[in-house]
Enzyme design. Sequence first.
Site, PDB file in Angstrom:
ATOM      1  N   SER A  40      18.946 -23.824  44.008  1.00  0.00           N
ATOM      2  CA  SER A  40      18.180 -24.586  44.991  1.00  0.00           C
ATOM      3  C   SER A  40      18.423 -26.073  44.851  1.00  0.00           C
ATOM      4  CB  SER A  40      16.679 -24.324  44.826  1.00  0.00           C
ATOM      5  OG  SER A  40      15.964 -25.139  45.747  1.00  0.00           O
ATOM      6  N   HIS A  44      10.819 -18.611  45.865  1.00  0.00           N
ATOM      7  CA  HIS A  44      10.896 -20.080  45.972  1.00  0.00           C
ATOM      8  C   HIS A  44      10.977 -20.477  47.447  1.00  0.00           C
ATOM      9  CE1 HIS A  44      13.355 -23.659  46.735  1.00  0.00           C
ATOM     10  NE2 HIS A  44      12.852 -24.184  45.629  1.00  0.00           N
ATOM     11  N   ASN A  45      11.850 -19.800  48.181  1.00  0.00           N
ATOM     12  CA  ASN A  45      12.021 -20.146  49.594  1.00  0.00           C
ATOM     13  C   ASN A  45      10.780 -19.809  50.409  1.00  0.00           C
ATOM     14  OD1 ASN A  45      14.608 -20.752  48.708  1.00  0.00           O
ATOM     15  ND2 ASN A  45      15.549 -20.045  50.595  1.00  0.00           N
ATOM     16  N   LYS A  80      14.404 -16.757  43.477  1.00  0.00           N
ATOM     17  CA  LYS A  80      14.863 -17.742  44.480  1.00  0.00           C
ATOM     18  C   LYS A  80      14.283 -17.401  45.857  1.00  0.00           C
ATOM     19  CE  LYS A  80      17.008 -21.151  46.420  1.00  0.00           C
ATOM     20  NZ  LYS A  80      17.419 -20.927  47.734  1.00  0.00           N
ATOM     21  N   GLU A 120       8.556 -22.532  49.863  1.00  0.00           N
ATOM     22  CA  GLU A 120       9.122 -23.658  50.629  1.00  0.00           C
ATOM     23  C   GLU A 120       8.657 -23.592  52.098  1.00  0.00           C
ATOM     24  OE1 GLU A 120      13.455 -24.353  50.057  1.00  0.00           O
ATOM     25  OE2 GLU A 120      13.645 -24.081  52.213  1.00  0.00           O
TER      26      GLU A 120
HETATM   27  C1  6PG Z   1      17.137 -24.464  48.744  1.00  0.00           C
HETATM   28  C2  6PG Z   1      16.871 -23.992  50.149  1.00  0.00           C
HETATM   29  C3  6PG Z   1      18.036 -23.336  50.776  1.00  0.00           C
HETATM   30  C4  6PG Z   1      17.744 -22.730  52.140  1.00  0.00           C
HETATM   31  C5  6PG Z   1      17.513 -23.734  53.193  1.00  0.00           C
HETATM   32  C6  6PG Z   1      17.443 -23.170  54.607  1.00  0.00           C
HETATM   33  O1  6PG Z   1      16.397 -24.030  47.874  1.00  0.00           O
HETATM   34  O2  6PG Z   1      18.050 -25.274  48.530  1.00  0.00           O
HETATM   35  O3  6PG Z   1      15.820 -23.050  50.102  1.00  0.00           O
HETATM   36  O4  6PG Z   1      18.466 -22.311  49.916  1.00  0.00           O
HETATM   37  O5  6PG Z   1      18.818 -21.981  52.519  1.00  0.00           O
HETATM   38  O6  6PG Z   1      16.343 -24.435  52.934  1.00  0.00           O
HETATM   39  O7  6PG Z   1      16.459 -22.220  54.778  1.00  0.00           O
HETATM   40  P1  6PG Z   1      15.980 -21.809  56.237  1.00  0.00           P
HETATM   41  O8  6PG Z   1      17.150 -21.998  57.145  1.00  0.00           O
HETATM   42  O9  6PG Z   1      15.556 -20.385  56.165  1.00  0.00           O
HETATM   43  O10 6PG Z   1      14.879 -22.753  56.575  1.00  0.00           O
END
Ligand code: 6PG
Length: 479
Positions: free
Chosen positions: A128, A185-186, A182, A189
């Site tokens: 990430s 994590h997303n 991970k 996010e």
């Molecule tokens: C990271 C992000 C990354 C992710 C983008 C796009 O941890 O660097 O999570 O891995 O791919 O943020 O995610 P979306 O297109 O689903 O918003």
Amino acid sequence: AAANIGVVGLAVMGSNLARNLASREGNTVAIYNRTPAKTEELVGAHPEAGFVSTATYEEFAASLVKPRAAIIMVKAGAGTDAVIDALVNVFEPGDIIVDGGNALFTDTIRREKAVRATGINYVGMGVSGGEEGALLGPSIMPGGSDESWVTLGPILKSIAAVAEGEPCVTHVGHDGAGHFVKMVHNGIEYADMQLIAEAYDLIRRGTGRTPAEIAEVFAEWNRGELESYLIEITAEVLRQVDASTGTPLVDIILDQAGAKGTGAWTVQTALDLGVPVSGIAEATFARSLSSHPEQRSVSRDLPGPQDDLTVDDVDAFIEDVRLALFASKIVAYSQGFDEIRAGAAQYGWSIDLGAVSKIWRGGCIIRAQFLNRIADAYAETPDLPVLLTAPYFVEALGRAQDAWRRIVSTAATAGLPSPAFSSSLAYYDGLRADRLPAALIQGQRDFFGAHTYKRIDKEGTFHTLWSGDRTEIEAEDTH
Ligand code: 6PG
């Protein structure tokens, strides 16, 4: 053989990771790309990296010291399987194949099993931090075998972000554990981003402040307990003015949020595990709702409240929004960690939740001051069943809850959508409840399907003869 690590796939993330690796003492990096021109381009642009450029998989394997270790950085999906097959052909037992893409953890479990049968180690690794993180120091979440960690550990530590003196990488657990973490994590996010967006929207509509003025609010928040990368970049985005129109960029960008799927995976997996990640789910669905213009356009004239939001005390309102954001953020992280705990139990991983919170303190998109408090909570009680019941969070929620309730009710009264704020509050109150109306649901299930219920006053499983004389009998437990 001269290189201690290889990278396959030289799009932005791959080439930045390769450059990061090459910049650290002791690493020599072999690189391979399906289109050789890309490889030559990277070598030409960065002579200082001392890349070992290779044009075939055979050459790539021959350039690596044993045990060989290669990180695949290609778009998740079928392309990954093709690269794995090619590497398995040229690697030997004991070597290590790492997938650094955003793979679905169940694919990683499948691939790990298949590759392990050849004696080669397979590691699914979450990375990430976006493009800049890959280049300067990401947060890294590797799964896979203990044997692979012996070789990979020092290399990954050399490139990871550093938070409070510690590299943001840990061996998360076996096979798919790294990609699972991970994925969550997303999901967090997504929740974090949606909560920030709701906070912005409420302040904008409630106070009439401009995006540039709201940027200052976020910049201020970033100096307190909300300090985080996402709050920081929010201020940057809100400050941006569109060059061609002179309008705030946020007013020019089409209001339809995209998603590449990791948020949806987090929610799908949580549904399978029976873990209520409602804040993450609402954030994911909020993106879906935004992306249906055909539904939104026919819904514009649906009846709403008479009055717009009016705020008398602007400073007090903004402070309420800040507290609502903080409380909802605690819920999002608590739900995410709950999912990791449930995933670990389901898939037999031994995941140190405190270690996960520590490697998220730097490099990654959800990096935040607040992760230190999560690390403290797990250091004190490693098997804490609900993160938000740790003393620090109880205190914070106690401070925030009145404001949180005011904001959710104000938003509802004014007809402003705040799905993540309100679902987080509902989750919190659900957890707190002495009695839930789940008792009634059990009664309904028993009525129409003889699904049985348990009683609070004695052991056993029961069924009421609803279509008979409505007496109660003991029954087999059918759940
Ligand atoms: C990271 C992000 C990354 C992710 C983008 C796009 O941890 O660097 O999570 O891995 O791919 O943020 O995610 P979306 O297109 O689903 O918003």
